[in-house]
Motif scaffolding. Structure first.
Motif, PDB file in Angstrom:
ATOM      1  N   GLN A 199     -51.581  46.812 -50.488  1.00 15.13           N
ATOM      2  CA  GLN A 199     -50.214  47.341 -50.570  1.00 15.13           C
ATOM      3  C   GLN A 199     -50.153  48.533 -51.532  1.00 15.13           C
ATOM      4  OE1 GLN A 199     -47.497  45.685 -48.957  1.00 15.13           O
ATOM      5  NE2 GLN A 199     -46.374  47.545 -49.467  1.00 15.13           N
ATOM      6  N   ARG A 200     -50.810  48.352 -52.695  1.00 10.73           N
ATOM      7  CA  ARG A 200     -50.783  49.430 -53.704  1.00 10.73           C
ATOM      8  C   ARG A 200     -51.491  50.680 -53.173  1.00 10.73           C
ATOM      9  NH1 ARG A 200     -52.061  45.244 -57.311  1.00 10.73           N
ATOM     10  NH2 ARG A 200     -54.202  45.974 -57.585  1.00 10.73           N
ATOM     11  N   ILE A 201     -52.618  50.481 -52.481  1.00 14.07           N
ATOM     12  CA  ILE A 201     -53.356  51.637 -51.917  1.00 14.07           C
ATOM     13  C   ILE A 201     -52.462  52.371 -50.911  1.00 14.07           C
ATOM     14  CG2 ILE A 201     -55.296  52.310 -50.421  1.00 14.07           C
ATOM     15  CD1 ILE A 201     -56.918  50.063 -51.780  1.00 14.07           C
ATOM     16  N   ALA A 202     -51.788  51.592 -50.076  1.00 15.73           N
ATOM     17  CA  ALA A 202     -50.905  52.212 -49.069  1.00 15.73           C
ATOM     18  C   ALA A 202     -49.812  53.035 -49.745  1.00 15.73           C
ATOM     19  CB  ALA A 202     -50.302  51.129 -48.182  1.00 15.73           C
ATOM     20  N   GLU A 203     -49.247  52.487 -50.836  1.00 13.68           N
ATOM     21  CA  GLU A 203     -48.162  53.208 -51.519  1.00 13.68           C
ATOM     22  C   GLU A 203     -48.654  54.500 -52.169  1.00 13.68           C
ATOM     23  OE1 GLU A 203     -45.503  49.247 -52.363  1.00 13.68           O
ATOM     24  OE2 GLU A 203     -46.312  50.351 -54.089  1.00 13.68           O
ATOM     25  N   VAL A 204     -49.835  54.408 -52.810  1.00 13.68           N
ATOM     26  CA  VAL A 204     -50.383  55.613 -53.463  1.00 13.68           C
ATOM     27  C   VAL A 204     -50.703  56.684 -52.398  1.00 13.68           C
ATOM     28  CG1 VAL A 204     -52.291  56.551 -54.822  1.00 13.68           C
ATOM     29  CG2 VAL A 204     -51.273  54.371 -55.460  1.00 13.68           C
ATOM     30  N   CYS A 205     -51.297  56.232 -51.272  1.00 12.25           N
ATOM     31  CA  CYS A 205     -51.610  57.187 -50.200  1.00 12.25           C
ATOM     32  C   CYS A 205     -50.338  57.852 -49.691  1.00 12.25           C
ATOM     33  CB  CYS A 205     -52.298  56.475 -49.038  1.00 12.25           C
ATOM     34  SG  CYS A 205     -54.019  56.130 -49.360  1.00 12.25           S
ATOM     35  N   GLN A 206     -49.292  57.077 -49.594  1.00  9.08           N
ATOM     36  CA  GLN A 206     -48.019  57.621 -49.113  1.00  9.08           C
ATOM     37  C   GLN A 206     -47.503  58.681 -50.090  1.00  9.08           C
ATOM     38  OE1 GLN A 206     -45.325  54.494 -48.301  1.00  9.08           O
ATOM     39  NE2 GLN A 206     -44.204  55.646 -46.763  1.00  9.08           N
ATOM     40  N   GLN A 207     -47.553  58.334 -51.392  1.00  9.29           N
ATOM     41  CA  GLN A 207     -47.066  59.302 -52.396  1.00  9.29           C
ATOM     42  C   GLN A 207     -47.902  60.566 -52.400  1.00  9.29           C
ATOM     43  OE1 GLN A 207     -46.125  58.188 -56.397  1.00  9.29           O
ATOM     44  NE2 GLN A 207     -45.619  56.076 -55.780  1.00  9.29           N
ATOM     45  N   LEU A 208     -49.206  60.407 -52.221  1.00 14.22           N
ATOM     46  CA  LEU A 208     -50.095  61.580 -52.241  1.00 14.22           C
ATOM     47  C   LEU A 208     -50.177  62.256 -50.879  1.00 14.22           C
ATOM     48  CD1 LEU A 208     -53.037  60.171 -54.406  1.00 14.22           C
ATOM     49  CD2 LEU A 208     -51.413  61.931 -55.083  1.00 14.22           C
ATOM     50  N   LYS A 209     -49.458  61.707 -49.912  1.00 14.70           N
ATOM     51  CA  LYS A 209     -49.474  62.234 -48.533  1.00 14.70           C
ATOM     52  C   LYS A 209     -50.903  62.266 -47.968  1.00 14.70           C
ATOM     53  CE  LYS A 209     -45.165  64.828 -48.562  1.00 14.70           C
ATOM     54  NZ  LYS A 209     -44.628  64.338 -49.838  1.00 14.70           N
ATOM     55  N   LEU A 210     -51.497  61.080 -47.926  1.00 18.07           N
ATOM     56  CA  LEU A 210     -52.855  60.934 -47.392  1.00 18.07           C
ATOM     57  C   LEU A 210     -52.837  59.911 -46.251  1.00 18.07           C
ATOM     58  CD1 LEU A 210     -54.746  60.696 -50.830  1.00 18.07           C
ATOM     59  CD2 LEU A 210     -54.563  62.712 -49.358  1.00 18.07           C
TER      60      LEU A 210
END
Ligand code: ADP
Ligand code: MG
Length: 268
Positions: free
Chosen positions: A6-17
């Motif tokens: 979940q955390r990886i998904a959120e960080v990727c979303q914030q970084l637009k990855l």
């Protein structure tokens, strides 16, 4: 989904990855299966994200390019007509002329493939992720005239004329322009002079261009002077490809035209 996913998904979303967000677990599995290193994993993820970003950018550039259809050099039959300078067209297709802000003028009779080649070059420019704009001369005139009437000529020119790295103006010569339109067109050429590439297609030799530009020979000379200063002239000769199938059926362009003028057959 566990908390770390979940955390990886959120960080990727914030970084637009989005690529890494969707694909990282497959890459992890691949790296484990193939006994690759952590460095391989990082490289695969970053390259995957970059490729996906490039792909999205090409799709966006294609959408806004105004290209009427997809044509490529692969589908162009260089053997059909004898008067097509293949080498020159292939050199243009490297896009070096666009990087040098040079122009390409494709001249020749109707149906020899001028628009096909112009679209194919535009397609290559998009694959190089260049902002590309394709417009017919008639549409360009219409849009310039409307923008002028609505007092937003400057904005139109800056967005539609100056911003594209490659501007393709198709079919100069089919419709004559009035004096205002001719001046607007001159403006387009003058503004891009030595700043950005233009590809122009025309069925008319340069000696007849003044007829298109309101018989204003001074304006036409000034326009051609700028257009041709750093230009590749591609003279294309041969019979219309549109007649290929008709020819097999026993028609010739000459007969079709004379029959058309006598109320006979119609052709596109
Ligand atoms: P022009 O702009 O010179 O009038 P087009 O590029 O519109 O001609 O060509 C007319 C049609 O014939 C288009 O569908 C184009 O794809 C096709 N065409 C023309 N020349 C060739 C060629 N040598 N090989 C394949 N298709 C061609
Ligand atoms: Mg054409």
């Amino acid at each position: 989904m566990n908390m770390q996913y979940q955390r990886i998904a959120e960080v990727c979303q914030q970084l637009k990855l989005p690529y890494i967000c969707n694909e990282w677990s497959h890459h992890v599995q691949h790296v484990v299966d193939q006994q690759l290193s952590h460095v391989d994993l990082i490289e695969q993820l970053l390259c995957g994200e970059l490729n996906a970003r490039h792909q999205r950018s090409k799709e966006m550039l294609s959408k806004v390019s105004g290209l009427p259809t997809v044509k490529t050099l692969d589908t162009f039959d260089f053997n059909y007509a004898t008067g097509i300078p293949k080498q020159t067209i292939q050199t243009l297709n490297t896009m070096a002329f666009v990087h040098r802000a040079e122009n390409a003028i494709l001249l020749g009779p109707s149906g020899v493939g001028k628009t096909h080649i112009a679209i194919a070059l535009a397609h290559t420019a998009i694959q190089h992720r260049m902002i590309t704009k394709f417009i017919t001369a008639a549409d360009l005139m219409l849009q310039l005239s409307i923008a002028k009437k609505q007092d937003r000529l400057k904005a139109y020119i800056s967005r539609q004329v100056l911003k594209p790295k490659l501007l393709i103006i198709d079919e100069i010569g089919y419709l004559p322009f009035g004096s205002d339109e001719a001046r607007l067109f001159f403006n387009v050429i003058a503004k891009r002079y030595e700043k950005g590439s233009i590809i122009i297609t025309s069925n008319l030799p340069f000696s007849q261009w003044a007829g298109t530009f309101n018989n204003d020979s001074v304006l036409t000379a000034a326009l051609l002077d700028r257009l041709l200063h750093h230009a590749h002239i591609v003279q294309m000769n041969g019979e219309s490809y549109r007649m290929k199938n008709r020819k097999q059926m026993g028609f010739s362009l000459h007969n079709a035209v004379s029959e058309k003028t006598t109320g006979g057959i119609l052709f596109d």
